[in-house]
Motif scaffolding. Structure first.
Motif, PDB file in Angstrom:
ATOM      1  N   GLY A 185       0.758  -0.765  -0.177  1.00 15.41           N
ATOM      2  CA  GLY A 185      -0.498  -0.063  -0.078  1.00 15.41           C
ATOM      3  C   GLY A 185       1.128   0.853   0.096  1.00 15.41           C
ATOM      4  O   GLY A 185       0.623   1.957   0.805  1.00 15.41           O
ATOM      5  N   SER A 186       1.959   1.308  -1.117  1.00 12.61           N
ATOM      6  CA  SER A 186       2.768   2.521  -0.719  1.00 12.61           C
ATOM      7  C   SER A 186       2.777   2.746  -2.288  1.00 12.61           C
ATOM      8  O   SER A 186       3.553   1.794  -3.018  1.00 12.61           O
ATOM      9  N   SER A 187       2.700   4.143  -2.502  1.00 14.98           N
ATOM     10  CA  SER A 187       3.403   4.604  -3.899  1.00 14.98           C
ATOM     11  C   SER A 187       4.955   4.958  -4.168  1.00 14.98           C
ATOM     12  O   SER A 187       5.142   5.002  -5.691  1.00 14.98           O
ATOM     13  N   LEU A 188       5.149   4.486  -2.613  1.00  8.63           N
ATOM     14  CA  LEU A 188       6.750   4.212  -3.365  1.00  8.63           C
ATOM     15  C   LEU A 188       7.161   6.147  -3.429  1.00  8.63           C
ATOM     16  O   LEU A 188       8.318   5.407  -4.583  1.00  8.63           O
ATOM     17  N   GLN A 189       6.988   7.163  -3.623  1.00  4.12           N
ATOM     18  CA  GLN A 189       7.055   8.613  -4.038  1.00  4.12           C
ATOM     19  C   GLN A 189       8.346   9.147  -3.268  1.00  4.12           C
ATOM     20  O   GLN A 189       8.453  10.460  -3.339  1.00  4.12           O
ATOM     21  N   VAL A 190       7.635   9.200  -1.809  1.00  7.69           N
ATOM     22  CA  VAL A 190       8.724   9.902  -0.611  1.00  7.69           C
ATOM     23  C   VAL A 190       9.636   9.314  -0.147  1.00  7.69           C
ATOM     24  O   VAL A 190       9.594   8.445   0.290  1.00  7.69           O
ATOM     25  N   TYR A 191      11.157   9.961  -0.791  1.00 11.06           N
ATOM     26  CA  TYR A 191      12.068   9.657  -0.177  1.00 11.06           C
ATOM     27  C   TYR A 191      11.864  10.451   1.348  1.00 11.06           C
ATOM     28  O   TYR A 191      11.993  11.055   1.771  1.00 11.06           O
TER      29      TYR A 191
END
Ligand code: APR
Ligand code: ZN
Length: 262
Positions: free
Chosen positions: A200-206
């Protein structure tokens, strides 16, 4: 693909993921807003995501919080009050896997505390949580329970000590550093993991979104459990597309059966 063989396909993938999970030495999971979607908590991106209604730089940035804390509380109210959030079968499945010593750690970007409410013990909250808050002007401390009561009355929390509105929960605002110790622990867990479920993560935020890569670089494998194929499908050994609340309980049941030798 007809719905029938789509269903078979997902069943086969769940069986494959269960085998990988039950035989892994050190499986961990990495979760994002999507695992709380079925608890009614809105996600950030996507058609009705929170960032469509709230400007993140206004709602969750230190500079705007200083001058206009109400914007943050409007965002927080929508995030966890309106939904009356409580853990869903996805959170509960992860807690069951940890209790049966299969899953070692939950690394989460979420601030809604639903993993802990579901029973998960080893939870690393990369972006902090709403649980505790401090008045920025006098240091008075607050619990989420106290603030929740005020938010439910549609009011904005005001410091009982100095009447300031700047009561800030211990979550990571945009422009703030992630909690050092938590981040180091998460890096360690990711490097030790031979399998990571990315849920459930878009993996957009570092830097959070870089954590699955550490497992990969250390020779581990990644399984994606997400409503869509996301922006980096190539890093995953297996992609289970669908709702976490429906996939995770089936995955947990199969993995537990295998680990018991049923
Ligand atoms: N089951 C599984 N996945 C789902 C579900 C569901 N029921 N519903 C939505 N998703 C997926 C969406 O397809 C999307 O890929 O969950 C993902 C949610 O992505 P985001 O809203 O971007 O949430 P997240 O990845 O956690 O955002 C990371 O961004 O704004 C910051 O600090 C905030 O922690 C947050 C960070
Ligand atoms: Zn105060």
């Amino acid at each position: 693909m007809t719905p029938k063989n789509f269903e078979n396909k997902i069943e086969e993938k769940i069986a494959e993921a269960a085998r990988m999970l039950a035989t892994a030495e050190y499986p961990v999971c990495f979760t994002g807003a999507g695992i709380s979607a079925e608890s009614g908590v809105p996600t950030f991106r996507g058609p009705d995501g929170l960032w469509e209604k709230h400007d993140p730089q206004k709602a969750v940035s230190l500079s705007s919080f200083r001058n206009q804390p109400e914007a943050f509380w409007d965002f927080a109210r929508e995030l966890v009050i309106t939904s009356g959030a409580s853990p869903n079968p996805g959170h509960q499945a992860l807690a069951r896997l940890e209790e049966q010593q299969i899953l070692k750690t939950v690394i989460t970007q979420n601030i809604d505390m639903l993993h802990q409410q579901a029973g998960s013990k080893n939870v690393l909250e990369l972006h902090g949580s709403l649980e505790k808050a401090d008045c920025r002007d006098c240091g008075a401390r607050y619990s989420w329970q106290e603030l929740e009561k005020i938010l439910k009355r549609d009011e904005t929390p005001e410091c009982r000590n100095c009447s300031s509105l700047r009561i800030k929960p211990r979550i990571v605002f945009f422009g703030e550093r992630l909690p050092e110790k938590v981040l180091e622990n998460a890096w360690q867990e990711a490097q030790q993991a031979d399998l990571m479920l990315v849920i459930g993560s878009s993996l957009q935020v570092y830097p959070a979104a870089g954590i699955p890569d550490l497992t990969l670089q250390a020779g581990g494998k990644l399984i994606y459990i997400n409503a869509d194929r996301g922006s980096r499908p190539e890093i995953f050994q297996l992609i289970l597309t669908g709702r976490a609340g429906s996939i995770l309980p089936r995955l947990a049941d199969s993995a537990l059966k295998i680990s018991r030798g049923d």
